[in-house]
Motif scaffolding. Structure first.
Motif, mmCIF file in Angstrom:
data_model
loop_
_atom_site.group_PDB
_atom_site.id
_atom_site.type_symbol
_atom_site.label_atom_id
_atom_site.label_comp_id
_atom_site.label_asym_id
_atom_site.label_seq_id
_atom_site.Cartn_x
_atom_site.Cartn_y
_atom_site.Cartn_z
ATOM 1 N N LEU A 77 0.833 -1.205 0.000
ATOM 2 C CA LEU A 77 0.000 0.000 0.000
ATOM 3 C C LEU A 77 0.867 1.254 0.000
ATOM 4 N N TRP A 105 -7.617 -3.771 -0.201
ATOM 5 C CA TRP A 105 -6.685 -3.469 0.884
ATOM 6 C C TRP A 105 -6.756 -1.999 1.253
ATOM 7 N N GLN A 106 -6.875 -1.122 0.258
ATOM 8 C CA GLN A 106 -6.960 0.313 0.528
ATOM 9 C C GLN A 106 -8.218 0.628 1.325
#
Length: 127
Positions: A77, A105-106
């Motif tokens: 990230l 994931w963000q």
């Protein structure tokens, strides 16, 4: 005169690979006729051509998706911050990720940092 399989194998090995000896030269050395040695070599080549290559003999275990640790996710990230287009695509390819995974994931990271979780974490991911 019948010859053993071990002798045939040994003679074929001497006629192939590095330092190979011709059938005629080997015939003079060992006393087996050149046509017989040539026939053994042809037979060995036919048998070898019928065998699958070594990598086809053993099926490999299917490779599943990588299990990402939270630290690895955070590293990726951070590395993707500010990247777009080809740069982002190159990084995702090098990591073996799809853009959809990165977006998940963000979102998870944003939810965790804001204190608002979109869905509860599984017990194995809670630490």
């Amino acid at each position: 005169m019948p010859y053993t399989d071990a002798l045939k194998t040994q003679m074929v090995k001497r006629m192939v690979g590095p330092g190979a000896v011709s059938a005629a030269a080997l015939a003079r050395q060992v006393g087996v006729s050149q046509p017989t040695l040539s026939q053994w070599l042809r037979e060995a080549n036919r048998v070898a051509a019928m065998r699958p290559p070594p990598e086809e003999k053993k099926p490999t275990a299917p490779v599943g998706p990588k299990k990402w640790t939270p630290e690895e996710k955070l590293r990726v990230l951070a590395a993707t911050q500010g990247l777009t287009g080809e740069e982002l695509g190159a990084l995702l390819r090098s990591e073996g990720l799809h853009e959809a995974q990165l977006k998940e994931w963000q979102q998870a990271a944003a939810g965790a940092l804001s204190g608002i979780s979109t869905e509860p974490l599984p017990a194995k991911e809670r630490k």
